[in-house]
Design a protein around this motif. Structure first.
Motif, PDB file in Angstrom:
ATOM      1  N   ASN A  78      -1.904 -22.732  -5.940  1.00 43.82           N
ATOM      2  CA  ASN A  78      -1.430 -24.042  -5.496  1.00 43.82           C
ATOM      3  C   ASN A  78      -0.430 -24.592  -6.503  1.00 43.82           C
ATOM      4  OD1 ASN A  78      -3.175 -24.058  -3.254  1.00 43.82           O
ATOM      5  ND2 ASN A  78      -4.853 -24.892  -4.489  1.00 43.82           N
ATOM      6  N   LEU A  79       0.729 -25.028  -6.016  1.00 40.42           N
ATOM      7  CA  LEU A  79       1.712 -25.660  -6.886  1.00 40.42           C
ATOM      8  C   LEU A  79       1.435 -27.153  -6.925  1.00 40.42           C
ATOM      9  CD1 LEU A  79       4.150 -24.335  -8.415  1.00 40.42           C
ATOM     10  CD2 LEU A  79       3.031 -22.887  -6.721  1.00 40.42           C
ATOM     11  N   GLY A  80       1.004 -27.619  -8.079  1.00 42.50           N
ATOM     12  CA  GLY A  80       0.714 -29.032  -8.256  1.00 42.50           C
ATOM     13  C   GLY A  80       1.860 -29.751  -8.942  1.00 42.50           C
ATOM     14  N   SER A  81       1.529 -30.733  -9.775  1.00 41.77           N
ATOM     15  CA  SER A  81       2.535 -31.496 -10.513  1.00 41.77           C
ATOM     16  C   SER A  81       1.831 -32.262 -11.619  1.00 41.77           C
ATOM     17  CB  SER A  81       3.244 -32.479  -9.585  1.00 41.77           C
ATOM     18  OG  SER A  81       4.029 -33.393 -10.324  1.00 41.77           O
ATOM     19  N   ILE A  82       2.563 -32.469 -12.722  1.00 41.16           N
ATOM     20  CA  ILE A  82       1.985 -33.306 -13.776  1.00 41.16           C
ATOM     21  C   ILE A  82       1.781 -34.735 -13.282  1.00 41.16           C
ATOM     22  CG2 ILE A  82       2.888 -31.914 -15.661  1.00 41.16           C
ATOM     23  CD1 ILE A  82       5.051 -34.055 -16.066  1.00 41.16           C
ATOM     24  N   ALA A  83       2.452 -35.107 -12.179  1.00 37.95           N
ATOM     25  CA  ALA A  83       2.253 -36.437 -11.604  1.00 37.95           C
ATOM     26  C   ALA A  83       0.824 -36.634 -11.120  1.00 37.95           C
ATOM     27  CB  ALA A  83       3.225 -36.666 -10.450  1.00 37.95           C
ATOM     28  N   ALA A  84       0.081 -35.538 -10.919  1.00 32.57           N
ATOM     29  CA  ALA A  84      -1.302 -35.646 -10.443  1.00 32.57           C
ATOM     30  C   ALA A  84      -2.226 -36.264 -11.475  1.00 32.57           C
ATOM     31  CB  ALA A  84      -1.825 -34.274 -10.047  1.00 32.57           C
ATOM     32  N   VAL A  85      -1.898 -36.077 -12.749  1.00 33.46           N
ATOM     33  CA  VAL A  85      -2.813 -36.515 -13.806  1.00 33.46           C
ATOM     34  C   VAL A  85      -2.202 -37.548 -14.739  1.00 33.46           C
ATOM     35  CG1 VAL A  85      -4.164 -34.395 -13.761  1.00 33.46           C
ATOM     36  CG2 VAL A  85      -2.140 -34.525 -15.217  1.00 33.46           C
ATOM     37  N   SER A  86      -0.903 -37.781 -14.626  1.00 35.98           N
ATOM     38  CA  SER A  86      -0.231 -38.735 -15.509  1.00 35.98           C
ATOM     39  C   SER A  86       0.643 -39.658 -14.674  1.00 35.98           C
ATOM     40  CB  SER A  86       0.638 -38.007 -16.536  1.00 35.98           C
ATOM     41  OG  SER A  86      -0.143 -37.123 -17.321  1.00 35.98           O
ATOM     42  N   PRO A  87       0.572 -40.963 -14.912  1.00 32.34           N
ATOM     43  CA  PRO A  87       1.374 -41.885 -14.103  1.00 32.34           C
ATOM     44  C   PRO A  87       2.861 -41.726 -14.364  1.00 32.34           C
ATOM     45  CG  PRO A  87       0.305 -43.049 -15.909  1.00 32.34           C
ATOM     46  CD  PRO A  87      -0.247 -41.665 -15.911  1.00 32.34           C
ATOM     47  N   ILE A  88       3.619 -41.540 -13.288  1.00 33.52           N
ATOM     48  CA  ILE A  88       5.066 -41.469 -13.367  1.00 33.52           C
ATOM     49  C   ILE A  88       5.613 -42.540 -12.434  1.00 33.52           C
ATOM     50  CG2 ILE A  88       7.104 -40.057 -12.947  1.00 33.52           C
ATOM     51  CD1 ILE A  88       5.466 -37.613 -13.596  1.00 33.52           C
ATOM     52  N   PRO A  89       6.239 -43.559 -12.941  1.00 36.69           N
ATOM     53  CA  PRO A  89       6.698 -44.672 -12.108  1.00 36.69           C
ATOM     54  C   PRO A  89       7.606 -44.212 -10.976  1.00 36.69           C
ATOM     55  CG  PRO A  89       6.875 -45.241 -14.431  1.00 36.69           C
ATOM     56  CD  PRO A  89       6.543 -43.781 -14.373  1.00 36.69           C
ATOM     57  N   GLY A  90       7.455 -44.837  -9.825  1.00 33.68           N
ATOM     58  CA  GLY A  90       8.320 -44.581  -8.696  1.00 33.68           C
ATOM     59  C   GLY A  90       7.852 -43.504  -7.748  1.00 33.68           C
ATOM     60  N   MET A  91       6.708 -42.844  -8.041  1.00 34.54           N
ATOM     61  CA  MET A  91       6.241 -41.734  -7.208  1.00 34.54           C
ATOM     62  C   MET A  91       4.744 -41.860  -6.907  1.00 34.54           C
ATOM     63  SD  MET A  91       8.179 -38.762  -9.401  1.00 34.54           S
ATOM     64  CE  MET A  91       7.709 -37.420  -8.327  1.00 34.54           C
ATOM     65  N   PRO A  92       4.255 -43.031  -6.553  1.00 37.13           N
ATOM     66  CA  PRO A  92       2.802 -43.216  -6.471  1.00 37.13           C
ATOM     67  C   PRO A  92       2.127 -42.404  -5.376  1.00 37.13           C
ATOM     68  CG  PRO A  92       3.931 -45.136  -5.591  1.00 37.13           C
ATOM     69  CD  PRO A  92       4.977 -44.286  -6.226  1.00 37.13           C
ATOM     70  N   VAL A  93       2.699 -42.363  -4.188  1.00 33.75           N
ATOM     71  CA  VAL A  93       2.027 -41.667  -3.093  1.00 33.75           C
ATOM     72  C   VAL A  93       2.168 -40.155  -3.253  1.00 33.75           C
ATOM     73  CG1 VAL A  93       1.829 -41.449  -0.586  1.00 33.75           C
ATOM     74  CG2 VAL A  93       2.410 -43.649  -1.599  1.00 33.75           C
ATOM     75  N   TYR A  94       3.325 -39.707  -3.700  1.00 35.65           N
ATOM     76  CA  TYR A  94       3.487 -38.291  -4.037  1.00 35.65           C
ATOM     77  C   TYR A  94       2.430 -37.879  -5.058  1.00 35.65           C
ATOM     78  CZ  TYR A  94       5.466 -34.116  -6.234  1.00 35.65           C
ATOM     79  OH  TYR A  94       5.644 -32.863  -6.765  1.00 35.65           O
ATOM     80  N   ALA A  95       2.267 -38.691  -6.101  1.00 28.67           N
ATOM     81  CA  ALA A  95       1.275 -38.381  -7.137  1.00 28.67           C
ATOM     82  C   ALA A  95      -0.132 -38.330  -6.549  1.00 28.67           C
ATOM     83  CB  ALA A  95       1.355 -39.415  -8.252  1.00 28.67           C
ATOM     84  N   MET A  96      -0.433 -39.216  -5.606  1.00 31.82           N
ATOM     85  CA  MET A  96      -1.747 -39.205  -4.963  1.00 31.82           C
ATOM     86  C   MET A  96      -1.991 -37.878  -4.250  1.00 31.82           C
ATOM     87  SD  MET A  96      -1.728 -43.055  -3.382  1.00 31.82           S
ATOM     88  CE  MET A  96      -3.097 -42.719  -2.267  1.00 31.82           C
ATOM     89  N   THR A  97      -0.958 -37.373  -3.549  1.00 30.82           N
ATOM     90  CA  THR A  97      -1.150 -36.112  -2.832  1.00 30.82           C
ATOM     91  C   THR A  97      -1.330 -34.952  -3.805  1.00 30.82           C
ATOM     92  OG1 THR A  97       1.248 -35.661  -2.641  1.00 30.82           O
ATOM     93  CG2 THR A  97       0.219 -36.937  -0.874  1.00 30.82           C
ATOM     94  N   LYS A  98      -0.637 -34.978  -4.925  1.00 30.18           N
ATOM     95  CA  LYS A  98      -0.803 -33.905  -5.898  1.00 30.18           C
ATOM     96  C   LYS A  98      -2.151 -34.010  -6.618  1.00 30.18           C
ATOM     97  CE  LYS A  98       2.873 -31.558  -5.168  1.00 30.18           C
ATOM     98  NZ  LYS A  98       2.762 -30.178  -4.620  1.00 30.18           N
ATOM     99  N   ALA A  99      -2.667 -35.224  -6.771  1.00 31.83           N
ATOM    100  CA  ALA A  99      -4.024 -35.374  -7.306  1.00 31.83           C
ATOM    101  C   ALA A  99      -5.039 -34.768  -6.342  1.00 31.83           C
ATOM    102  CB  ALA A  99      -4.327 -36.852  -7.557  1.00 31.83           C
ATOM    103  N   ALA A 100      -4.776 -34.890  -5.047  1.00 30.99           N
ATOM    104  CA  ALA A 100      -5.645 -34.272  -4.046  1.00 30.99           C
ATOM    105  C   ALA A 100      -5.623 -32.752  -4.177  1.00 30.99           C
ATOM    106  CB  ALA A 100      -5.213 -34.693  -2.646  1.00 30.99           C
ATOM    107  N   ILE A 101      -4.447 -32.184  -4.442  1.00 34.12           N
ATOM    108  CA  ILE A 101      -4.348 -30.741  -4.644  1.00 34.12           C
ATOM    109  C   ILE A 101      -5.117 -30.320  -5.886  1.00 34.12           C
ATOM    110  CG2 ILE A 101      -2.741 -28.859  -5.168  1.00 34.12           C
ATOM    111  CD1 ILE A 101      -2.734 -29.805  -2.247  1.00 34.12           C
ATOM    112  N   ARG A 102      -5.069 -31.132  -6.915  1.00 32.92           N
ATOM    113  CA  ARG A 102      -5.841 -30.845  -8.143  1.00 32.92           C
ATOM    114  C   ARG A 102      -7.327 -30.783  -7.816  1.00 32.92           C
ATOM    115  NH1 ARG A 102      -7.225 -28.859 -12.305  1.00 32.92           N
ATOM    116  NH2 ARG A 102      -7.553 -29.834 -14.296  1.00 32.92           N
TER     117      ARG A 102
END
Length: 248
Positions: A130-154
């Motif tokens: 699975n290709l995730g993102s550091i946005a899943a575990v660390s807040p990156i401004p401007g990408m909240p919902v994207y980060a939520m989906t990558k947290a789900a992948i985590r």
């Protein structure tokens, strides 16, 4: 490192960027590769270049995914397809943007698992990446919902390891920082401004860097599951909140 135990791979989001780079590396490794994306034209070009098998498909449609993938006997599934839409504040994210992120990043991944995991279990052989993102575990401004989906992948990857315990099927998550794929240009209206903001001044990761990481986890001995790998540019701070510009 050897891929001899595997014969067939499926890579989603394969028409460009990281997905296309993974397809190229898997084909060099001698695997039969099904390259999945919505763009038939881009897939045809990749097929001519690499000899992969193009499969034009919208992975958000479960029936279509089950029909197309269930009989492929895939030993490897690389869940790379991912939507990245214009962000902003969480409560201001447009409903259609939310729907797109959920449909591709979460539903699409689950649909591909539904089509491939039963066969992997039955054969006692397989690897899900699975290709995730550091946005899943660390807040990156401007990408909240994207980060939520990558947290789900985590979370999904961790649960998959429990669900597949004892089957011989391995699960890996690769979580990159900023990769110069062009996807970030969707975050702003002016693409040239986006390139200046996200790429021109920085030494970002390249798609081949992530493809090589995928090959590493796939080629590890069967006794070894690289369950999580975070890869960031040398100049990007932990969590991704700061990026040191390169000298001009």
């Amino acid at each position: 490192m050897s891929l001899d135990r595997y014969r067939t791979a499926i890579v989603t989001g394969a028409s460009r960027g990281i997905g296309a780079a993974i397809v190229r590396q898997l084909r060099i490794g001698g695997l039969d590769v099904w390259a999945v994306a919505r763009s038939a034209d881009d897939l045809s070009e990749l097929a001519r270049e690499t000899g992969c098998r193009p499969l034009a498909l919208d992975i958000s449609h479960r029936d279509a995914v089950l029909s197309a993938m269930s009989g492929l006997d895939a030993d490897i599934l690389v869940n790379n397809a991912s939507a990245l839409v214009r962000g902003g504040l969480s409560w201001e994210t447009a409903p259609d943007a939310i729907d797109q992120l959920m449909a591709v990043n979460i539903k699409g991944t689950l649909n591909c698992l539904a089509a491939t995991v039963p066969g992997m279990k039955a054969r006692g052989r397989g690897h899900i990446v699975n290709l995730g993102s550091i946005a899943a575990v660390s807040p990156i401004p401007g990408m909240p919902v994207y980060a939520m989906t990558k947290a789900a992948i985590r979370s999904l990857g961790q649960t998959l390891r429990i669900d597949l315990h004892g089957t011989g099927v391995r699960v890996s998550e690769i979580s990159p920082g900023r990769v110069e794929t062009g996807a970030h240009l969707a975050l702003v209206e002016d693409r040239e401004e986006g390139r200046r903001r996200f790429y021109d001044a920085f030494d970002c990761l390249q798609p081949d860097d992530i493809a090589e990481a995928v090959m590493f986890v796939l080629g590890a001995p069967q006794r070894m599951d690289v369950s999580y790998m975070e890869i960031v540019p040398t100049d990007q701070s932990y969590g991704g909140s700061q990026f040191h510009p390169r000298a001009r």
